[in-house]
Motif scaffolding. Sequence first.
Motif, mmCIF file in Angstrom:
data_model
loop_
_atom_site.group_PDB
_atom_site.id
_atom_site.type_symbol
_atom_site.label_atom_id
_atom_site.label_comp_id
_atom_site.label_asym_id
_atom_site.label_seq_id
_atom_site.Cartn_x
_atom_site.Cartn_y
_atom_site.Cartn_z
ATOM 1 N N ASN A 511 0.836 -1.205 0.000
ATOM 2 C CA ASN A 511 0.000 0.000 0.000
ATOM 3 C C ASN A 511 0.875 1.262 0.000
ATOM 4 O O ASN A 511 0.555 2.266 -0.636
ATOM 5 C CB ASN A 511 -0.913 0.021 1.229
ATOM 6 N N ILE A 512 1.980 1.190 0.744
ATOM 7 C CA ILE A 512 2.920 2.307 0.771
ATOM 8 C C ILE A 512 3.548 2.486 -0.605
ATOM 9 O O ILE A 512 3.685 3.612 -1.116
ATOM 10 C CB ILE A 512 4.014 2.076 1.835
ATOM 11 N N LYS A 513 3.923 1.381 -1.222
ATOM 12 C CA LYS A 513 4.533 1.446 -2.545
ATOM 13 C C LYS A 513 3.561 2.021 -3.576
ATOM 14 O O LYS A 513 3.931 2.852 -4.412
ATOM 15 C CB LYS A 513 4.975 0.050 -2.986
ATOM 16 N N GLN A 514 2.292 1.527 -3.510
ATOM 17 C CA GLN A 514 1.291 1.991 -4.474
ATOM 18 C C GLN A 514 1.018 3.489 -4.309
ATOM 19 O O GLN A 514 0.706 4.180 -5.288
ATOM 20 C CB GLN A 514 -0.012 1.205 -4.295
ATOM 21 N N ALA A 515 1.119 3.973 -3.085
ATOM 22 C CA ALA A 515 0.889 5.407 -2.831
ATOM 23 C C ALA A 515 2.122 6.237 -3.173
ATOM 24 O O ALA A 515 2.145 7.445 -2.933
ATOM 25 C CB ALA A 515 0.502 5.621 -1.372
ATOM 26 N N LYS A 516 3.140 5.565 -3.718
ATOM 27 C CA LYS A 516 4.398 6.218 -4.090
ATOM 28 C C LYS A 516 5.022 6.975 -2.911
ATOM 29 O O LYS A 516 5.543 8.072 -3.053
ATOM 30 C CB LYS A 516 4.186 7.168 -5.268
ATOM 31 N N THR A 517 4.919 6.312 -1.755
ATOM 32 C CA THR A 517 5.517 6.868 -0.537
ATOM 33 C C THR A 517 6.824 6.143 -0.256
ATOM 34 O O THR A 517 6.845 4.914 -0.159
ATOM 35 C CB THR A 517 4.569 6.717 0.675
ATOM 36 N N SER A 518 7.885 6.915 -0.126
ATOM 37 C CA SER A 518 9.201 6.333 0.146
ATOM 38 C C SER A 518 9.568 6.575 1.608
ATOM 39 O O SER A 518 9.482 7.700 2.102
ATOM 40 C CB SER A 518 10.247 6.971 -0.768
ATOM 41 N N ILE A 519 9.981 5.512 2.302
ATOM 42 C CA ILE A 519 10.352 5.610 3.724
ATOM 43 C C ILE A 519 11.757 5.046 3.912
ATOM 44 O O ILE A 519 12.043 3.907 3.542
ATOM 45 C CB ILE A 519 9.363 4.839 4.621
ATOM 46 N N GLU A 520 12.640 5.852 4.481
ATOM 47 C CA GLU A 520 14.004 5.415 4.794
ATOM 48 C C GLU A 520 14.130 5.249 6.293
ATOM 49 O O GLU A 520 13.652 6.081 7.069
ATOM 50 C CB GLU A 520 15.028 6.435 4.289
ATOM 51 N N LEU A 521 14.784 4.178 6.715
ATOM 52 C CA LEU A 521 14.958 3.888 8.135
ATOM 53 C C LEU A 521 16.408 4.101 8.545
ATOM 54 O O LEU A 521 17.327 3.752 7.805
ATOM 55 C CB LEU A 521 14.546 2.446 8.449
ATOM 56 N N LEU A 522 16.600 4.678 9.725
ATOM 57 C CA LEU A 522 17.949 4.857 10.259
ATOM 58 C C LEU A 522 17.939 4.534 11.746
ATOM 59 O O LEU A 522 17.305 5.228 12.544
ATOM 60 C CB LEU A 522 18.440 6.295 10.063
ATOM 61 N N SER A 523 18.635 3.465 12.110
ATOM 62 C CA SER A 523 18.760 3.091 13.520
ATOM 63 C C SER A 523 20.009 3.753 14.090
ATOM 64 O O SER A 523 21.127 3.443 13.664
ATOM 65 C CB SER A 523 18.859 1.564 13.663
ATOM 66 N N LEU A 524 19.818 4.650 15.031
ATOM 67 C CA LEU A 524 20.960 5.345 15.618
ATOM 68 C C LEU A 524 21.877 4.375 16.352
ATOM 69 O O LEU A 524 23.096 4.520 16.319
ATOM 70 C CB LEU A 524 20.468 6.435 16.588
ATOM 71 N N GLU A 525 21.291 3.395 16.979
ATOM 72 C CA GLU A 525 22.080 2.468 17.784
ATOM 73 C C GLU A 525 22.974 1.575 16.935
ATOM 74 O O GLU A 525 23.863 0.901 17.453
ATOM 75 C CB GLU A 525 21.162 1.603 18.665
ATOM 76 N N SER A 526 22.743 1.548 15.630
ATOM 77 C CA SER A 526 23.608 0.757 14.743
ATOM 78 C C SER A 526 24.886 1.519 14.401
ATOM 79 O O SER A 526 25.797 0.971 13.772
ATOM 80 C CB SER A 526 22.863 0.406 13.455
ATOM 81 N N GLN A 527 24.964 2.801 14.815
ATOM 82 C CA GLN A 527 26.132 3.629 14.540
ATOM 83 C C GLN A 527 27.196 3.408 15.619
ATOM 84 O O GLN A 527 26.956 2.792 16.656
ATOM 85 C CB GLN A 527 25.729 5.109 14.504
ATOM 86 N N LYS A 528 28.376 3.946 15.381
ATOM 87 C CA LYS A 528 29.463 3.837 16.351
ATOM 88 C C LYS A 528 29.113 4.623 17.622
ATOM 89 O O LYS A 528 28.386 5.617 17.559
ATOM 90 C CB LYS A 528 30.759 4.381 15.749
ATOM 91 N N PRO A 529 29.636 4.169 18.770
ATOM 92 C CA PRO A 529 29.311 4.846 20.039
ATOM 93 C C PRO A 529 29.608 6.348 20.023
ATOM 94 O O PRO A 529 28.837 7.142 20.575
ATOM 95 C CB PRO A 529 30.206 4.124 21.059
ATOM 96 N N ASN A 530 30.726 6.760 19.379
ATOM 97 C CA ASN A 530 31.051 8.186 19.364
ATOM 98 C C ASN A 530 30.034 8.983 18.555
ATOM 99 O O ASN A 530 29.753 10.155 18.836
ATOM 100 C CB ASN A 530 32.456 8.412 18.817
ATOM 101 N N VAL A 531 29.440 8.343 17.538
ATOM 102 C CA VAL A 531 28.394 8.996 16.741
ATOM 103 C C VAL A 531 27.150 9.206 17.594
ATOM 104 O O VAL A 531 26.522 10.272 17.553
ATOM 105 C CB VAL A 531 28.072 8.161 15.490
ATOM 106 N N VAL A 532 26.793 8.173 18.356
ATOM 107 C CA VAL A 532 25.622 8.265 19.241
ATOM 108 C C VAL A 532 25.826 9.370 20.278
ATOM 109 O O VAL A 532 24.927 10.178 20.534
ATOM 110 C CB VAL A 532 25.359 6.916 19.948
ATOM 111 N N ASN A 533 27.015 9.422 20.855
ATOM 112 C CA ASN A 533 27.313 10.446 21.865
ATOM 113 C C ASN A 533 27.232 11.851 21.272
ATOM 114 O O ASN A 533 26.685 12.773 21.887
ATOM 115 C CB ASN A 533 28.700 10.217 22.463
ATOM 116 N N LYS A 534 27.776 12.026 20.071
ATOM 117 C CA LYS A 534 27.724 13.331 19.420
ATOM 118 C C LYS A 534 26.287 13.733 19.123
ATOM 119 O O LYS A 534 25.913 14.907 19.254
ATOM 120 C CB LYS A 534 28.528 13.299 18.118
#
Length: 668
Positions: A511-534
């Motif tokens: 339904n999301i695809k048909q509505a031509k809606t694009s969703i990008e996901l970003l998990s902060l916790e998947s980043q390096k610890p210094n990135v999370v701290n910043k």
Amino acid sequence: MADLMKSFLHITSGNIIHNNPLIMSDIQIMGEIYSTHVHSDTKFDVESLFNIAANILRRSTYIVENVVQGNQGGLEPLDNTHPPASFTPPLCILKKINSEMSCKAPGEKIAYETTLTILKKLSNNLWVEKGVLTLSAFAIEYGEFWNLSQHLPTEPLAKSLAIMKRVPQLTKTEALKKHRNEILELNNLIKATWKVIEIIIELERLNSLHDIKKVPALALALEEFPVDVFWVIITIVTIVTQIECLTTDSNSRQKLSQFGHKISIIINKLTNHVAQCTIYIDEAEYIKLLKKLFQTPTEVMEVFKVLIFRKDAPKESIYDGSTKTLVDIEVLKKKEVFLFISTLNISQEDISILIPIYDHLKETGSQYKIVWIPVVDEWTDKLRKKFDSLKSKMPWYVLHHFAPIKGIKYIKEELHFNQKPLVVVLSPQGKILHHNAFHMIQVWGVKGFPYTEDKEKSITQELKWVVSLLVDIDIQIKWEEEKFVIIYGGKDKAWIQEFTKFATALANDTNIKQAKTSIELLSLESQKPNVVNKFWTKVESLFLTKMNNNDTTDSVKQQVEKLLSYKNETGWAIVTKGSIVIAVGHGTTVSKTVSEFDKWKEVAIKKGFEHAFNEHHKKVAPSFHLCSHLEIHKVAGKIPDFVECPDCRRRMEVFITYKCCHDEDKTY
């Protein structure tokens, strides 16, 4: 004052009070003398009377020293201070006081009772007035006695009066030799007693010119005045009795050493009070000067000089990090200045934050100059080495001065410096353009230039605030106007895994695809610890730039508050359309919203993803009872008295947390 006296009286009630003041405590004395005092608004020119009495005693004690030592030198000149023409000495009161002191037998008990009688006669006078009146009454007699001693050899009238006053019995050569030590002891005690009143008057003068509530030493001194005046009066009574014993050559003598010891203690105490008051008043005047300099057009170099050195600056007191040389503060003249103020406990990251700013200023040829001001309570060799290490990492100017910063109180109280680094932005005229731009620099970097408070107000209103959180922290998102981005994280790995599953399913839903809606996901916790701290450092800094904004309709402020309150929660999520934030939610509510996509997918198809997500999220949220928590460092800068809850908008309760991360390189 009255309440304090009442408490003293209450403490002493029921106790047996001896008539020997030398074994009584100050509290017991206060309890006794309190009953003799009646508050009255009547006043007289106490300073004029004191000045006259002081002149008499100054001349008299000088005569005594000359006579006893056998000197024939000229008399000490009188003080040139003259009372106003309208001044009339209270002669009747002075005579009554003298009448009470005269012809008393020696002894602490009699002196104590006489003192209470005098205090009762002066019940309507202020405490300082009681002391001055008694001192003045004594000065009349003492001055006349020694004045007659100077004139009796040549003036018949003076000789007759001197005989009536028994002056020869004390001034004859034999008497002077016999009583030399006693006379000098008396003279010194008179000068000390006079000194007590002089200091009390000085403290009263300071009290009339300055806010007593802001000078603790002055407040304490005023509370102690009644007992101090008591000791002045009883000492004068004892002195009068001792003089009479000497002129009659009586074997009954009063021991003056204990009274002298007490007066000496009072002088030391009052002198210390004056010194503390002077220091405080001098500092207050200095702070007033600094405030004026920062508020009125001056010259930034002059403001810097007064803030750091107060007066003249030492030559070559600035280290130029770009040339590795010492230069004069003249380099700041007519420049726009960033005062980078910190302790020596700054990190490489704190320094790195300013490097791009320095490079930008250098490239653009800007007149802005950065000056690091290290705040150190007391320099040691170890701290000097640490300073040199930090200095070597800075390409900008550094204050090279190993003495206390004169304006440290202003820096702490007015600029709200509290261990954490701050950047004060000054115009070429020394006016403060921003009290602490460090948080702006942390969030926006060069984009926030020139870091004025006006710039901060405009930039913090931007709806694209989430972009600033991801700049310079190695997170790359291609922001497209119609693309939705869900940034999420949390302390619970299980929640992150579950939310990732639901959010991935949502992003890939047909339904999301048909509505031509694009969703990008970003998990902060998947980043390096210094990135999370910043990331969280930037969130906190962004919050601090907005926290004193009382506009309850500021949607960006509310979004940032929510996000920061979720920092230590199970989970959280930010939903954006392009780079504009459309929702910030707690893990429980956003997870339920995403997992229930089937319930709102029809609305998403008809009205759009943004509308549908927010509508369903608002329905879900009330079903959860959430407690919001805001944890921020005790930062440099002013913090508000209260913060509203980002969810229910009620005032949040305030808790204090002490935290140690066991970092050997940092001491707070």
